[in-house]
Design a protein around this motif. Structure first.
Motif, short mmCIF file in Angstrom:
data_model
loop_
_atom_site.label_atom_id
_atom_site.label_comp_id
_atom_site.label_asym_id
_atom_site.label_seq_id
_atom_site.Cartn_x
_atom_site.Cartn_y
_atom_site.Cartn_z
N THR A 97 0.81 -1.21 0.00
CA THR A 97 0.00 0.00 0.00
C THR A 97 0.84 1.26 0.00
O THR A 97 0.62 2.18 -0.81
CB THR A 97 -0.95 0.00 1.22
OG1 THR A 97 -1.82 -1.12 1.14
CG2 THR A 97 -1.76 1.28 1.26
N ALA A 98 1.81 1.35 0.89
CA ALA A 98 2.63 2.55 0.99
C ALA A 98 3.38 2.82 -0.31
O ALA A 98 3.46 3.97 -0.77
CB ALA A 98 3.61 2.43 2.15
N ALA A 99 3.93 1.77 -0.91
CA ALA A 99 4.67 1.95 -2.16
C ALA A 99 3.74 2.38 -3.29
O ALA A 99 4.11 3.20 -4.15
CB ALA A 99 5.38 0.65 -2.54
N LEU A 100 2.52 1.85 -3.31
CA LEU A 100 1.56 2.22 -4.33
C LEU A 100 1.17 3.69 -4.20
O LEU A 100 1.13 4.43 -5.19
CB LEU A 100 0.32 1.34 -4.24
CG LEU A 100 -0.83 1.67 -5.19
CD1 LEU A 100 -0.38 1.51 -6.64
CD2 LEU A 100 -2.05 0.79 -4.90
N VAL A 101 0.87 4.13 -2.98
CA VAL A 101 0.50 5.53 -2.74
C VAL A 101 1.65 6.45 -3.13
O VAL A 101 1.45 7.51 -3.74
CB VAL A 101 0.10 5.75 -1.28
CG1 VAL A 101 -0.11 7.23 -0.99
CG2 VAL A 101 -1.17 4.97 -0.96
N GLU A 102 2.87 6.05 -2.83
CA GLU A 102 4.03 6.86 -3.19
C GLU A 102 4.16 6.98 -4.71
O GLU A 102 4.43 8.07 -5.24
CB GLU A 102 5.30 6.26 -2.61
CG GLU A 102 6.55 7.08 -2.91
CD GLU A 102 7.80 6.50 -2.27
OE1 GLU A 102 8.89 7.06 -2.52
OE2 GLU A 102 7.69 5.50 -1.54
N LEU A 116 1.23 14.51 -7.71
CA LEU A 116 1.69 15.65 -6.91
C LEU A 116 3.19 15.59 -6.69
O LEU A 116 3.66 15.34 -5.57
CB LEU A 116 0.97 15.67 -5.56
CG LEU A 116 -0.51 16.05 -5.57
CD1 LEU A 116 -1.11 15.82 -4.19
CD2 LEU A 116 -0.69 17.49 -6.00
N PRO A 117 3.98 15.83 -7.73
CA PRO A 117 5.43 15.90 -7.52
C PRO A 117 5.76 16.95 -6.47
O PRO A 117 5.04 17.94 -6.33
CB PRO A 117 5.96 16.32 -8.90
CG PRO A 117 4.89 15.93 -9.87
CD PRO A 117 3.59 16.07 -9.12
N VAL A 118 6.84 16.76 -5.74
CA VAL A 118 7.17 17.64 -4.62
C VAL A 118 7.29 19.08 -5.08
O VAL A 118 6.79 20.01 -4.41
CB VAL A 118 8.48 17.18 -3.95
CG1 VAL A 118 8.93 18.20 -2.91
CG2 VAL A 118 8.29 15.82 -3.30
N ASP A 119 7.95 19.35 -6.22
CA ASP A 119 8.13 20.73 -6.66
C ASP A 119 6.79 21.38 -7.00
O ASP A 119 6.60 22.58 -6.82
CB ASP A 119 9.07 20.80 -7.85
CG ASP A 119 8.59 19.97 -9.03
OD1 ASP A 119 7.86 18.99 -8.80
OD2 ASP A 119 8.96 20.29 -10.17
N SER A 146 5.28 24.81 -5.35
CA SER A 146 5.00 25.97 -6.20
C SER A 146 3.55 26.40 -6.13
O SER A 146 3.23 27.58 -6.11
CB SER A 146 5.40 25.67 -7.65
OG SER A 146 4.59 24.64 -8.20
N LEU A 147 2.62 25.45 -6.08
CA LEU A 147 1.22 25.80 -6.01
C LEU A 147 0.88 26.46 -4.68
O LEU A 147 0.10 27.41 -4.62
CB LEU A 147 0.35 24.56 -6.21
CG LEU A 147 0.31 23.98 -7.63
CD1 LEU A 147 -0.58 22.76 -7.66
CD2 LEU A 147 -0.17 25.01 -8.63
N THR A 148 1.49 25.96 -3.62
CA THR A 148 1.25 26.55 -2.32
C THR A 148 1.73 27.99 -2.27
O THR A 148 1.07 28.90 -1.77
CB THR A 148 1.94 25.74 -1.21
OG1 THR A 148 1.42 24.39 -1.23
CG2 THR A 148 1.67 26.33 0.16
#
Length: 206
Positions: A180-185, A192-195, A199-201
């Motif tokens: 599950t954790a790997a799938l969500v990641e 939702l890439p980190v960058d 940027s949106l925030t």
């Protein structure tokens, strides 16, 4: 009121129905948010995995393994925008990818964004508004004030965060265990890439 939702396109499959994935009309659009049912989540994963020749009959665990193993996940989709006052709706064009939804932020800066083809959504600047046409300046259109666009995109971001939370709970119910954790990641890296999160925030605060 202008509403923007992240959506994916349903691709048809010819095989028998499976209990963990909903069926939907081919080429219809399904929105991703915290309210997605287990069947809609399963359908999303099945559509994602279909690019890698994994069928719904292979089951959730096999599909999760296939998705986690891929370096990049892609799915037809993008943003569906609607004006509740006029009833107009504009959907992504053919070959647009949900993974690129965040490129809409470039519109606020006056940069061009490709939204797909056949039909071919296009953007026209009219004063302080961005007019989103369904097909090259004809058909339905939705006018979005430039000043409103950042908050709309933050709303999409919140929806996708909610969807990832729903996906995590679905994984538990589906018996995926440590998968599950790997799938969500993996799905989160696509949506939702980190960058993009940062940027949106920042643009929303501005």
């Amino acid at each position: 009121m202008i509403i923007a939702k992240a959506v994916f396109e349903v691709e048809p499959w010819d095989g028998p129905a499976v209990p963990w994935a909903a069926r939907a009309d081919p080429w219809s659009w399904v929105a991703l948010d915290a309210a997605c049912t287990d069947g809609q989540i399963g359908l999303f994963l099945a559509v994602l995995a279909s690019r890698f020749d994994v069928s719904p009959q292979d089951g959730p665990a096999r599909i999760a393994d296939a998705l986690v193993a891929e370096e990049m996940l892609l799915v037809n989709g993008g943003l569906r925008v609607a004006d509740t006052a006029t009833g107009s709706v504009v959907v992504p064009g053919c070959c647009a990818g949900l993974e690129s939804w965040h490129e809409w932020a470039d519109l606020a800066a006056g940069r061009a964004v490709w939204l797909g083809h056949d039909p071919e959504p296009t953007v026209e600047a009219i004063g302080d508004d961005l007019r989103i046409w369904q097909n090259r300046g004809s058909g339905d259109h939705v006018d979005i004030p430039r000043a409103v666009l950042p908050s709309l995109l933050l709303g999409v971001r919140r929806d996708l965060v909610g969807f990832l939370g729903a996906l995590a709970l679905w994984g538990v119910r589906a018996g995926l265990g440590e998968r599950t954790a790997a799938l969500v990641e993996a799905v989160g890296a696509m949506l939702l890439p980190v960058d993009v999160r940062d940027s949106l925030t920042s643009s929303g605060r501005a």
